[in-house]
Design a protein around this motif. Sequence first.
Motif, PDB file in Angstrom:
ATOM      1  N   GLY A  80       0.806  -1.208   0.000  1.00 35.08           N
ATOM      2  CA  GLY A  80       0.000   0.000   0.000  1.00 35.08           C
ATOM      3  C   GLY A  80       0.836   1.254   0.000  1.00 35.08           C
ATOM      4  N   GLY A  81       1.088   1.835  -1.176  1.00 35.11           N
ATOM      5  CA  GLY A  81       1.805   3.093  -1.278  1.00 35.11           C
ATOM      6  C   GLY A  81       3.306   3.009  -1.110  1.00 35.11           C
ATOM      7  N   LEU A  82       3.871   1.805  -1.064  1.00 37.89           N
ATOM      8  CA  LEU A  82       5.310   1.648  -0.828  1.00 37.89           C
ATOM      9  C   LEU A  82       6.094   1.868  -2.123  1.00 37.89           C
ATOM     10  CD1 LEU A  82       5.167  -1.563   1.394  1.00 37.89           C
ATOM     11  CD2 LEU A  82       5.176   0.833   2.122  1.00 37.89           C
ATOM     12  N   MET A  83       7.117   2.740  -2.046  1.00 42.20           N
ATOM     13  CA  MET A  83       7.902   3.085  -3.237  1.00 42.20           C
ATOM     14  C   MET A  83       9.402   3.130  -2.981  1.00 42.20           C
ATOM     15  SD  MET A  83       5.464   3.610  -5.519  1.00 42.20           S
ATOM     16  CE  MET A  83       6.211   4.527  -6.860  1.00 42.20           C
ATOM     17  N   ARG A  84       9.807   3.147  -1.722  1.00 45.72           N
ATOM     18  CA  ARG A  84      11.217   3.298  -1.359  1.00 45.72           C
ATOM     19  C   ARG A  84      11.612   2.225  -0.339  1.00 45.72           C
ATOM     20  NH1 ARG A  84      11.064   6.346  -5.143  1.00 45.72           N
ATOM     21  NH2 ARG A  84      11.745   8.541  -5.232  1.00 45.72           N
ATOM     22  N   GLY A  85      12.916   1.948  -0.289  1.00 42.62           N
ATOM     23  CA  GLY A  85      13.408   0.980   0.670  1.00 42.62           C
ATOM     24  C   GLY A  85      13.194   1.412   2.106  1.00 42.62           C
ATOM     25  N   SER A  86      13.236   2.718   2.366  1.00 41.38           N
ATOM     26  CA  SER A  86      12.992   3.206   3.729  1.00 41.38           C
ATOM     27  C   SER A  86      11.580   2.847   4.192  1.00 41.38           C
ATOM     28  CB  SER A  86      13.201   4.720   3.794  1.00 41.38           C
ATOM     29  OG  SER A  86      12.358   5.397   2.877  1.00 41.38           O
ATOM     30  N   GLN A  87      10.623   2.857   3.265  1.00 41.71           N
ATOM     31  CA  GLN A  87       9.258   2.461   3.613  1.00 41.71           C
ATOM     32  C   GLN A  87       9.172   0.958   3.858  1.00 41.71           C
ATOM     33  OE1 GLN A  87       7.751   4.346  -0.063  1.00 41.71           O
ATOM     34  NE2 GLN A  87       6.236   5.353   1.236  1.00 41.71           N
ATOM     35  N   ILE A  88       9.928   0.192   3.077  1.00 42.87           N
ATOM     36  CA  ILE A  88       9.968  -1.254   3.309  1.00 42.87           C
ATOM     37  C   ILE A  88      10.520  -1.526   4.705  1.00 42.87           C
ATOM     38  CG2 ILE A  88      11.025  -3.430   2.575  1.00 42.87           C
ATOM     39  CD1 ILE A  88      11.034  -2.347  -0.290  1.00 42.87           C
ATOM     40  N   ALA A 141      10.309   0.345   7.225  1.00 42.92           N
ATOM     41  CA  ALA A 141       9.298   0.750   8.209  1.00 42.92           C
ATOM     42  C   ALA A 141       8.264  -0.349   8.433  1.00 42.92           C
ATOM     43  CB  ALA A 141       8.620   2.038   7.749  1.00 42.92           C
ATOM     44  N   VAL A 142       7.775  -0.971   7.364  1.00 42.54           N
ATOM     45  CA  VAL A 142       6.766  -2.018   7.548  1.00 42.54           C
ATOM     46  C   VAL A 142       7.386  -3.280   8.137  1.00 42.54           C
ATOM     47  CG1 VAL A 142       5.207  -1.118   5.787  1.00 42.54           C
ATOM     48  CG2 VAL A 142       6.945  -2.809   5.137  1.00 42.54           C
ATOM     49  N   LEU A 143       8.670  -3.516   7.841  1.00 40.61           N
ATOM     50  CA  LEU A 143       9.347  -4.651   8.469  1.00 40.61           C
ATOM     51  C   LEU A 143       9.456  -4.416   9.976  1.00 40.61           C
ATOM     52  CD1 LEU A 143      12.239  -5.379   5.924  1.00 40.61           C
ATOM     53  CD2 LEU A 143      10.046  -6.557   6.114  1.00 40.61           C
ATOM     54  N   ALA A 144       9.758  -3.185  10.355  1.00 39.32           N
ATOM     55  CA  ALA A 144       9.850  -2.846  11.776  1.00 39.32           C
ATOM     56  C   ALA A 144       8.499  -2.959  12.463  1.00 39.32           C
ATOM     57  CB  ALA A 144      10.409  -1.432  11.940  1.00 39.32           C
ATOM     58  N   ARG A 168      17.618   0.128   7.555  1.00 43.07           N
ATOM     59  CA  ARG A 168      17.650  -0.732   8.742  1.00 43.07           C
ATOM     60  C   ARG A 168      18.945  -0.515   9.523  1.00 43.07           C
ATOM     61  NH1 ARG A 168      15.527  -6.637   6.926  1.00 43.07           N
ATOM     62  NH2 ARG A 168      15.489  -6.934   9.176  1.00 43.07           N
ATOM     63  N   THR A 169      20.046  -0.315   8.816  1.00 42.53           N
ATOM     64  CA  THR A 169      21.325  -0.063   9.481  1.00 42.53           C
ATOM     65  C   THR A 169      21.285   1.265  10.231  1.00 42.53           C
ATOM     66  OG1 THR A 169      22.521  -1.319   7.785  1.00 42.53           O
ATOM     67  CG2 THR A 169      23.803   0.211   9.132  1.00 42.53           C
ATOM     68  N   ALA A 170      20.646   2.261   9.619  1.00 40.48           N
ATOM     69  CA  ALA A 170      20.528   3.568  10.262  1.00 40.48           C
ATOM     70  C   ALA A 170      19.681   3.493  11.542  1.00 40.48           C
ATOM     71  CB  ALA A 170      19.919   4.578   9.301  1.00 40.48           C
ATOM     72  N   LEU A 171      18.677   2.612  11.531  1.00 35.18           N
ATOM     73  CA  LEU A 171      17.815   2.459  12.702  1.00 35.18           C
ATOM     74  C   LEU A 171      18.519   1.694  13.812  1.00 35.18           C
ATOM     75  CD1 LEU A 171      14.425   1.605  10.953  1.00 35.18           C
ATOM     76  CD2 LEU A 171      14.918   3.649  12.303  1.00 35.18           C
ATOM     77  N   VAL A 172      19.324   0.718  13.411  1.00 37.94           N
ATOM     78  CA  VAL A 172      20.027  -0.106  14.404  1.00 37.94           C
ATOM     79  C   VAL A 172      21.507  -0.100  14.061  1.00 37.94           C
ATOM     80  CG1 VAL A 172      20.116  -2.330  15.569  1.00 37.94           C
ATOM     81  CG2 VAL A 172      17.979  -1.566  14.520  1.00 37.94           C
ATOM     82  N   PRO A 173      22.232   0.948  14.415  1.00 38.93           N
ATOM     83  CA  PRO A 173      23.658   1.043  14.063  1.00 38.93           C
ATOM     84  C   PRO A 173      24.458  -0.036  14.764  1.00 38.93           C
ATOM     85  CG  PRO A 173      23.043   2.752  15.617  1.00 38.93           C
ATOM     86  CD  PRO A 173      21.768   2.107  15.192  1.00 38.93           C
ATOM     87  N   GLU A 174      25.558  -0.427  14.117  1.00 38.09           N
ATOM     88  CA  GLU A 174      26.414  -1.456  14.689  1.00 38.09           C
ATOM     89  C   GLU A 174      27.017  -0.949  16.006  1.00 38.09           C
ATOM     90  OE1 GLU A 174      29.348  -2.755  11.965  1.00 38.09           O
ATOM     91  OE2 GLU A 174      27.915  -3.289  10.392  1.00 38.09           O
ATOM     92  N   ALA A 175      27.155  -1.871  16.918  1.00 35.14           N
ATOM     93  CA  ALA A 175      27.728  -1.500  18.213  1.00 35.14           C
ATOM     94  C   ALA A 175      29.201  -1.099  18.006  1.00 35.14           C
ATOM     95  CB  ALA A 175      27.634  -2.664  19.182  1.00 35.14           C
ATOM     96  N   SER A 176      29.594  -0.039  18.662  1.00 33.46           N
ATOM     97  CA  SER A 176      30.966   0.429  18.514  1.00 33.46           C
ATOM     98  C   SER A 176      31.894  -0.331  19.469  1.00 33.46           C
ATOM     99  CB  SER A 176      31.035   1.923  18.793  1.00 33.46           C
ATOM    100  OG  SER A 176      30.527   2.219  20.082  1.00 33.46           O
TER     101      SER A 176
END
Length: 356
Positions: free
Chosen positions: A215-223, A225-228, A348-356
């Motif tokens: 529904g209205g998905l056009m970008r990976g960032s939206q994908i 979001a729905v995965l989250a 997804r990486t931006a939402l959950v950055p790798e632990a430093s």
Amino acid sequence: MSSALTDLCRYPVVQAPMAGGASCPRLAAAVSEAGGLGFLAAGYKTADGMYQEIKQTRSLTGRPFGVNLFMPQRGSADPAAIEVYRHQLAGETSWYETPLGDPDSGGDDGYEAKLAILRDDPVPVVSFTFGCPGSEVLASFAKAGTFTIVTVTTPEEAAAAELAGADALCVQGVEAGGHQGTHRDDPAADGAGIGLLTLVTLVRDRVELPLIATGGLMRGSQIAAVLAAGADAAQLGTAFLVCPESSAHTLHKQAMNNPLFARTELTRAFSGRPARGLVNRFMREHGPYAPAAYPQVHHLTSGLRKAAAKAGDAQGMSLWAGQGHRMAREMPAGDLVAVLAAETESARTALVPEAS
């Protein structure tokens, strides 16, 4: 993704089955070859026409793909309302110099014959729209080794599909282009659909099946979001409609980024069932009066839509599109799958950055 879906596609990207022309073997095969899940649309096709497309797709890819079926509609459309609409369309018949179609010519879309073919010569995935098949039908596909998906638009429909034995659900938000896949066409509920992110969350709380959000998905960032939100994959239609492999009419593709068609609305004008498309003259003039009569209105207006396309008049065509249509990117389908996969991973990486 759930383990069942990872067996079908590398990336959580499903190409929506778009009945009426856009979905075709070239598009489905290109998406599957690139690591997504391509789909053929059997709606409005004969059983043999569906089978020929299946054979063609098999010749183009060895990867899994799906076939979508329309559930037979058993609603009691008002013949008087259909006749009134016929008279309202009289000016269109004169303008396009073509007669209206027979509203009762469609039958059940060859549903039983299509089921027989798909059980006799199984494809990897079969999905259903406009309702949920009985448990015996879903069980017969399970026996044949076919993964089944049922389109739902409410938590209640989702629970019923899980109970019937579906393997997964395609959760369709109101933002989606084309027909709303509601199981019961209720005119009183027109425009009352649930937004995708809310719907995915509600359905995730109700059922345990894998979910494919659309529904209205056009970008990976939206994908991402729905995965989250709880989905296992995302289904995109309008995003693939403009790809060169798509069989959508050239006017339809061009309209996606044409400022004359700036917004979308749900309408019954072309088919008698709520469907989201780009607002054009036909929709504005006839949408307010179109009856709840699917597929009768679809068959009634079929000749008009074809004549408009032949005349190069997008104002008389059904330009199905989701709310994100202005973000359509014209590129080969395989490239689009790769871009969407990369965008999704980046988000997804931006939402959950790798632990430093």
